[in-house]
Scaffold this motif. Structure first.
Motif, PDB file in Angstrom:
ATOM      1  N   TYR A 224      -2.230  -5.432  12.698  1.00  0.00           N
ATOM      2  CA  TYR A 224      -1.418  -5.912  13.790  1.00  0.00           C
ATOM      3  C   TYR A 224      -2.035  -5.389  15.054  1.00  0.00           C
ATOM      4  O   TYR A 224      -2.118  -6.384  15.868  1.00  0.00           O
ATOM      5  CB  TYR A 224       0.057  -5.392  13.385  1.00  0.00           C
ATOM      6  CG  TYR A 224       0.769  -5.490  14.758  1.00  0.00           C
ATOM      7  CD1 TYR A 224       1.319  -6.752  15.009  1.00  0.00           C
ATOM      8  CD2 TYR A 224       1.332  -4.325  15.522  1.00  0.00           C
ATOM      9  CE1 TYR A 224       1.983  -6.892  16.465  1.00  0.00           C
ATOM     10  CE2 TYR A 224       1.902  -4.546  16.838  1.00  0.00           C
ATOM     11  CZ  TYR A 224       2.352  -5.848  17.329  1.00  0.00           C
ATOM     12  OH  TYR A 224       2.791  -6.154  18.414  1.00  0.00           O
TER      13      TYR A 224
ATOM     14  N   LYS B 279      -1.177 -15.506  14.394  1.00  0.00           N
ATOM     15  CA  LYS B 279      -0.752 -14.759  13.222  1.00  0.00           C
ATOM     16  C   LYS B 279       0.895 -14.520  12.777  1.00  0.00           C
ATOM     17  O   LYS B 279       1.063 -13.895  11.832  1.00  0.00           O
ATOM     18  CB  LYS B 279      -1.353 -13.466  13.270  1.00  0.00           C
ATOM     19  CG  LYS B 279      -3.031 -13.681  13.278  1.00  0.00           C
ATOM     20  CD  LYS B 279      -3.829 -13.877  11.982  1.00  0.00           C
ATOM     21  CE  LYS B 279      -5.073 -13.270  11.754  1.00  0.00           C
ATOM     22  NZ  LYS B 279      -4.938 -11.787  11.588  1.00  0.00           N
ATOM     23  N   ASP B 280       1.566 -14.958  13.759  1.00  0.00           N
ATOM     24  CA  ASP B 280       3.203 -14.988  13.539  1.00  0.00           C
ATOM     25  C   ASP B 280       3.523 -13.698  13.457  1.00  0.00           C
ATOM     26  O   ASP B 280       4.430 -13.358  12.605  1.00  0.00           O
ATOM     27  CB  ASP B 280       3.391 -15.810  12.283  1.00  0.00           C
ATOM     28  CG  ASP B 280       3.663 -17.153  12.397  1.00  0.00           C
ATOM     29  OD1 ASP B 280       3.677 -17.654  13.598  1.00  0.00           O
ATOM     30  OD2 ASP B 280       3.193 -17.902  11.465  1.00  0.00           O
ATOM     31  N   TRP B 281       2.949 -12.572  14.211  1.00  0.00           N
ATOM     32  CA  TRP B 281       3.711 -11.287  14.197  1.00  0.00           C
ATOM     33  C   TRP B 281       4.886 -11.222  15.384  1.00  0.00           C
ATOM     34  O   TRP B 281       4.637 -11.984  16.290  1.00  0.00           O
ATOM     35  CB  TRP B 281       2.633 -10.338  14.917  1.00  0.00           C
ATOM     36  CG  TRP B 281       1.514  -9.935  14.001  1.00  0.00           C
ATOM     37  CD1 TRP B 281       0.132 -10.173  13.958  1.00  0.00           C
ATOM     38  CD2 TRP B 281       1.444  -9.178  12.748  1.00  0.00           C
ATOM     39  NE1 TRP B 281      -0.572  -9.575  13.043  1.00  0.00           N
ATOM     40  CE2 TRP B 281       0.338  -9.141  12.338  1.00  0.00           C
ATOM     41  CE3 TRP B 281       2.573  -8.454  12.061  1.00  0.00           C
ATOM     42  CZ2 TRP B 281      -0.085  -8.545  11.195  1.00  0.00           C
ATOM     43  CZ3 TRP B 281       2.346  -7.510  11.101  1.00  0.00           C
ATOM     44  CH2 TRP B 281       0.847  -7.477  10.585  1.00  0.00           C
TER      45      TRP B 281
ATOM     46  N   ASN C  49      10.193 -12.341  10.117  1.00  0.00           N
ATOM     47  CA  ASN C  49       8.567 -12.522  10.168  1.00  0.00           C
ATOM     48  C   ASN C  49       8.186 -13.436   9.341  1.00  0.00           C
ATOM     49  O   ASN C  49       8.695 -13.587   8.126  1.00  0.00           O
ATOM     50  CB  ASN C  49       8.026 -11.050   9.507  1.00  0.00           C
ATOM     51  CG  ASN C  49       6.748 -10.902   9.729  1.00  0.00           C
ATOM     52  OD1 ASN C  49       5.829 -12.074   9.924  1.00  0.00           O
ATOM     53  ND2 ASN C  49       5.779  -9.995   9.540  1.00  0.00           N
ATOM     54  N   ASN C  50       7.508 -14.670   9.843  1.00  0.00           N
ATOM     55  CA  ASN C  50       7.212 -15.813   9.341  1.00  0.00           C
ATOM     56  C   ASN C  50       5.885 -15.742   8.556  1.00  0.00           C
ATOM     57  O   ASN C  50       5.631 -16.711   7.774  1.00  0.00           O
ATOM     58  CB  ASN C  50       7.226 -16.857  10.150  1.00  0.00           C
ATOM     59  CG  ASN C  50       8.230 -17.261  11.200  1.00  0.00           C
ATOM     60  OD1 ASN C  50       9.364 -16.999  10.910  1.00  0.00           O
ATOM     61  ND2 ASN C  50       8.083 -17.560  12.399  1.00  0.00           N
ATOM     62  N   ASN C  51       5.294 -14.474   8.487  1.00  0.00           N
ATOM     63  CA  ASN C  51       4.025 -14.437   7.906  1.00  0.00           C
ATOM     64  C   ASN C  51       4.117 -14.249   6.614  1.00  0.00           C
ATOM     65  O   ASN C  51       4.422 -13.078   5.950  1.00  0.00           O
ATOM     66  CB  ASN C  51       3.294 -13.273   8.783  1.00  0.00           C
ATOM     67  CG  ASN C  51       1.747 -13.313   8.086  1.00  0.00           C
ATOM     68  OD1 ASN C  51       1.461 -13.507   6.961  1.00  0.00           O
ATOM     69  ND2 ASN C  51       0.993 -12.884   9.145  1.00  0.00           N
ATOM     70  N   GLU C  52       3.746 -15.223   5.742  1.00  0.00           N
ATOM     71  CA  GLU C  52       4.062 -15.275   4.355  1.00  0.00           C
ATOM     72  C   GLU C  52       3.332 -13.972   3.571  1.00  0.00           C
ATOM     73  O   GLU C  52       3.759 -13.359   2.904  1.00  0.00           O
ATOM     74  CB  GLU C  52       3.774 -16.495   3.578  1.00  0.00           C
ATOM     75  CG  GLU C  52       4.872 -17.432   3.529  1.00  0.00           C
ATOM     76  CD  GLU C  52       6.168 -17.053   2.957  1.00  0.00           C
ATOM     77  OE1 GLU C  52       6.154 -16.228   1.929  1.00  0.00           O
ATOM     78  OE2 GLU C  52       7.256 -17.390   3.515  1.00  0.00           O
ATOM     79  N   GLU C  53       1.876 -13.852   4.077  1.00  0.00           N
ATOM     80  CA  GLU C  53       1.003 -13.089   3.473  1.00  0.00           C
ATOM     81  C   GLU C  53       1.457 -11.504   3.669  1.00  0.00           C
ATOM     82  O   GLU C  53       1.365 -10.747   2.809  1.00  0.00           O
ATOM     83  CB  GLU C  53      -0.283 -13.159   4.101  1.00  0.00           C
ATOM     84  CG  GLU C  53      -1.414 -12.887   3.359  1.00  0.00           C
ATOM     85  CD  GLU C  53      -2.530 -12.923   4.335  1.00  0.00           C
ATOM     86  OE1 GLU C  53      -2.954 -13.878   5.144  1.00  0.00           O
ATOM     87  OE2 GLU C  53      -3.468 -11.811   4.369  1.00  0.00           O
TER      88      GLU C  53
END
Ligand SMILES: NC(=O)c1ccc[n+]([C@@H]2O[C@H](COP(=O)([O-])OP(=O)(O)OC[C@H]3O[C@@H](n4cnc5c(N)ncnc54)[C@H](OP(=O)(O)O)[C@@H]3O)[C@@H](O)[C@H]2O)c1
Length: 274
Positions: A173, A185-187, A147-151
């Motif tokens: 999601y 959103k990179d999900w 998962n690229n989503n840092e947050e």
């Protein structure tokens, strides 16, 4: 009263092999649950023909009255629960993955793989006996590296993460999928999201159990490996029996063991989530 182990989604695949292995190794009764009574009874009869004795109980993990029915049965018959393997799961593949609307895939996948698991755990939590072992079947596809989503990663790795945070993330999601924003959103795909959240939920459950009065109750998540079952379209490198090895190892952890606790385990080894 006898000790008892329960496996969800156990009429076929890895779940059926977990039941078989527990029939051999677990000191107590083994309950094979399935959402379809005919498939469940057929699996029990097949095991019987092979010399294994399991009991059937109806359980669709998305049906709260089924879960309550199971809880009442366990309490009346055994006075508690000693092993719970949350195995039931789905994954869209092939034609279905191409044709079914993204929001339907996301909703259905989370309903079974995440919310179903959490409901079963929540309802059975009060009847876990001392030394109970809970195993949540996740997947390496759920590793946060995917998962690229840092947050999202930061939220999931927080030591203060709560079950409500996990539900909120799942809902975020689903809203993003509904609005077609999942790539932006990179999900990752729905299956990976569901398994990431199950791994995170396992850490929360472990923390809650440590703070609770339950005595030596241990929860871990694991990946069975890439296994030849319906879920993978019979692709994979492991047989279902090999896939059952790590879940059964975790289900039979000895009393008062210090580790693994709240971990993600692959091939009997802890895999650190980053
Ligand atoms: N196979 C792999 O390579 C692999 C890799 C990583 C993780 N896993 C995980 O391992 C677990 C077992 O998968 P598998 O490969 O053995 O798949 P499988 O052969 O497709 O078995 C899945 C089982 O889950 C049951 N199930 C689905 N929805 C359910 C619901 N709502 N309530 C109760 N049971 C339900 C199915 O019942 P029906 O027969 O009625 O459909 C079936 O018994 C899953 O959690 C999967 O995500 C598998």
């Amino acid at each position: 009263m006898n000790r008892v182990a329960v496996v969800t989604g156990a009429n076929r695949g890895i779940g059926l092999e977990i039941v078989k292995s527990l029939c051999k190794q677990f000191q107590g009764d083994v309950v094979l649950t399935a959402r379809d009574p005919a498939r469940g009874h057929e699996a029990v009869q097949q095991l019987e023909r092979d010399g294994f004795h399991a009991k059937f109980h109806l359980l669709d993990i998305t049906n709260t009255s089924h879960i309550e029915g199971l809880r009442k049965f366990l309490l009346a018959t055994y006075g508690g629960l000693d092993v719970l393997v949350n195995n039931a799961g789905i994954m869209y593949i092939g034609k279905e993955k191409e044709e079914v609307a993204a929001i339907v895939q996301a909703t259905t996948t989370l309903q079974v793989n995440l919310f179903g698991h959490l409901e079963v755990y929540k309802h059975l939590f009060p009847i876990f006996r001392p030394h109970a072992r809970i195993v949540n079947i996740a997947s390496t596809l759920g590793l946060l590296n995917y998962n690229n989503n840092e947050e999202v990663r930061e939220k999931l790795m927080s030591g203060e993460l709560t079950m409500q945070d996990i539900v909120n993330l799942a809902e975020e999601y689903l809203r993003d999928v509904e609005q077609g924003l999942e790539e932006q959103k990179d999900w990752p795909d729905a299956y990976s999201v569901s398994k990431t959240l199950v791994m995170a939920a396992t850490r929360v459950q472990a923390r809650e159990l440590a703070e609770d009065s339950h005595e030596d109750v241990i929860v871990n998540s694991c990946c069975p490996g890439w296994v030849k079952t319906n879920l993978t379209g019979n692709r994979g490198v492991k047989s279902p029996a090999l896939g059952a090895d790590t879940p059964v190892y975790l289900a039979l952890l000895p009393p008062n063991c210090a580790s693994p606790v709240g971990e993600f385990v692959v091939d009997r080894k802890i895999r650190r989530v980053r």
